[in-house]
Motif scaffolding. Structure first.
Motif, PDB file in Angstrom:
ATOM      1  N   GLN A  77      40.264  15.048 -31.605  1.00 16.48           N
ATOM      2  CA  GLN A  77      39.661  16.136 -32.372  1.00 16.48           C
ATOM      3  C   GLN A  77      40.327  16.123 -33.736  1.00 16.48           C
ATOM      4  O   GLN A  77      41.559  16.098 -33.835  1.00 16.48           O
ATOM      5  CB  GLN A  77      39.889  17.486 -31.693  1.00 16.48           C
ATOM      6  N   ILE A  78      39.525  16.119 -34.790  1.00 13.98           N
ATOM      7  CA  ILE A  78      40.022  16.088 -36.163  1.00 13.98           C
ATOM      8  C   ILE A  78      39.672  17.432 -36.783  1.00 13.98           C
ATOM      9  O   ILE A  78      38.499  17.743 -36.986  1.00 13.98           O
ATOM     10  CB  ILE A  78      39.359  14.945 -36.954  1.00 13.98           C
ATOM     11  N   LYS A  79      40.683  18.247 -37.057  1.00 13.60           N
ATOM     12  CA  LYS A  79      40.461  19.580 -37.623  1.00 13.60           C
ATOM     13  C   LYS A  79      41.021  19.610 -39.040  1.00 13.60           C
ATOM     14  O   LYS A  79      42.190  19.299 -39.254  1.00 13.60           O
ATOM     15  CB  LYS A  79      41.116  20.648 -36.770  1.00 13.60           C
ATOM     16  N   THR A  80      40.173  19.973 -40.002  1.00 12.09           N
ATOM     17  CA  THR A  80      40.593  19.984 -41.401  1.00 12.09           C
ATOM     18  C   THR A  80      41.066  21.369 -41.812  1.00 12.09           C
ATOM     19  O   THR A  80      40.759  22.368 -41.155  1.00 12.09           O
ATOM     20  CB  THR A  80      39.440  19.548 -42.321  1.00 12.09           C
ATOM     21  N   SER A 100      36.581  22.747 -40.714  1.00 12.32           N
ATOM     22  CA  SER A 100      35.591  21.921 -40.017  1.00 12.32           C
ATOM     23  C   SER A 100      36.285  21.045 -38.979  1.00 12.32           C
ATOM     24  O   SER A 100      37.473  20.755 -39.073  1.00 12.32           O
ATOM     25  CB  SER A 100      34.787  21.073 -40.997  1.00 12.32           C
ATOM     26  N   THR A 101      35.513  20.642 -37.973  1.00 11.71           N
ATOM     27  CA  THR A 101      36.042  19.827 -36.887  1.00 11.71           C
ATOM     28  C   THR A 101      35.113  18.648 -36.640  1.00 11.71           C
ATOM     29  O   THR A 101      33.905  18.799 -36.604  1.00 11.71           O
ATOM     30  CB  THR A 101      36.167  20.663 -35.598  1.00 11.71           C
ATOM     31  N   GLU A 102      35.716  17.478 -36.471  1.00 13.58           N
ATOM     32  CA  GLU A 102      34.989  16.270 -36.072  1.00 13.58           C
ATOM     33  C   GLU A 102      35.618  15.779 -34.779  1.00 13.58           C
ATOM     34  O   GLU A 102      36.818  15.948 -34.558  1.00 13.58           O
ATOM     35  CB  GLU A 102      35.104  15.177 -37.143  1.00 13.58           C
ATOM     36  N   ASN A 103      34.815  15.163 -33.926  1.00 13.62           N
ATOM     37  CA  ASN A 103      35.307  14.668 -32.644  1.00 13.62           C
ATOM     38  C   ASN A 103      34.913  13.213 -32.434  1.00 13.62           C
ATOM     39  O   ASN A 103      33.804  12.814 -32.775  1.00 13.62           O
ATOM     40  CB  ASN A 103      34.745  15.497 -31.492  1.00 13.62           C
ATOM     41  N   TYR A 145      35.655  12.966 -42.631  1.00 13.71           N
ATOM     42  CA  TYR A 145      35.963  14.395 -42.646  1.00 13.71           C
ATOM     43  C   TYR A 145      36.479  14.757 -44.030  1.00 13.71           C
ATOM     44  O   TYR A 145      36.755  13.881 -44.854  1.00 13.71           O
ATOM     45  CB  TYR A 145      36.989  14.748 -41.561  1.00 13.71           C
ATOM     46  N   VAL A 158      45.120  17.770 -42.307  1.00 12.88           N
ATOM     47  CA  VAL A 158      44.300  17.447 -41.134  1.00 12.88           C
ATOM     48  C   VAL A 158      45.189  17.463 -39.893  1.00 12.88           C
ATOM     49  O   VAL A 158      46.306  16.955 -39.909  1.00 12.88           O
ATOM     50  CB  VAL A 158      43.643  16.056 -41.308  1.00 12.88           C
ATOM     51  N   THR A 159      44.675  18.062 -38.814  1.00 15.28           N
ATOM     52  CA  THR A 159      45.358  18.043 -37.529  1.00 15.28           C
ATOM     53  C   THR A 159      44.567  17.158 -36.581  1.00 15.28           C
ATOM     54  O   THR A 159      43.384  17.403 -36.338  1.00 15.28           O
ATOM     55  CB  THR A 159      45.483  19.461 -36.939  1.00 15.28           C
ATOM     56  N   THR A 198      44.270  15.897 -32.787  1.00 14.64           N
ATOM     57  CA  THR A 198      44.666  16.141 -31.406  1.00 14.64           C
ATOM     58  C   THR A 198      44.064  15.020 -30.577  1.00 14.64           C
ATOM     59  O   THR A 198      42.853  14.957 -30.388  1.00 14.64           O
ATOM     60  CB  THR A 198      44.173  17.514 -30.909  1.00 14.64           C
TER      61      THR A 198
END
Length: 115
Positions: free
Chosen positions: A43-46, A50-53, A68, A73-74, A76
């Motif tokens: 999971q890419i959380k900016t 916004s979130t991209e998976n 993204y 950016v986090t 997980t």
């Protein structure tokens, strides 16, 4: 008159140098290289919310890149039900490889796409 050819040559040189960039303001991107024991997801959380998976990347496979927004950016990463979290500042024109080895150890590499 003698300066015109010199100026033209200088202009050509400057244009050539500026056109060498492979990436021009493109969003950062990431992918999973999964050599682990099970499927992997990230999971890419900016910082903009916004979130991209990238979900269910099979073992032995590499996902496509997912773009993204730049910023903090986090990531997980989940493999074999174990989570790994990393916070990374990401700029435009960078890509990020999330590599999982046979022992499910996770390493990450950021690369400037203009190099």
């Amino acid at each position: 008159m003698k300066r015109i050819p010199l100026l033209m040559l200088l202009l050509l040189f400057v244009v050539t140098l500026s056109s060498c960039d492979k990436c021009d303001g493109e969003k950062p991107r990431a992918r999973i290289i999964n050599n682990g024991s099970d499927v992997a997801s990230v999971q890419i959380k900016t910082s903009g919310g916004s979130t991209e998976n990238l979900n269910n990347v099979p073992k032995g496979a590499t996902s496509d890149f997912r773009s993204y927004n730049a910023g903090s950016v986090t990531f997980t990463v989940t493999v074999d039900k174990v989570e790994y979290v990393e916070n990374v500042p990401m700029s435009e024109c960078y890509e990020y490889d999330i590599a999982i080895d046979a022992n499910n150890n996770i390493t990450t590499v950021a690369r400037d796409r203009n190099e």
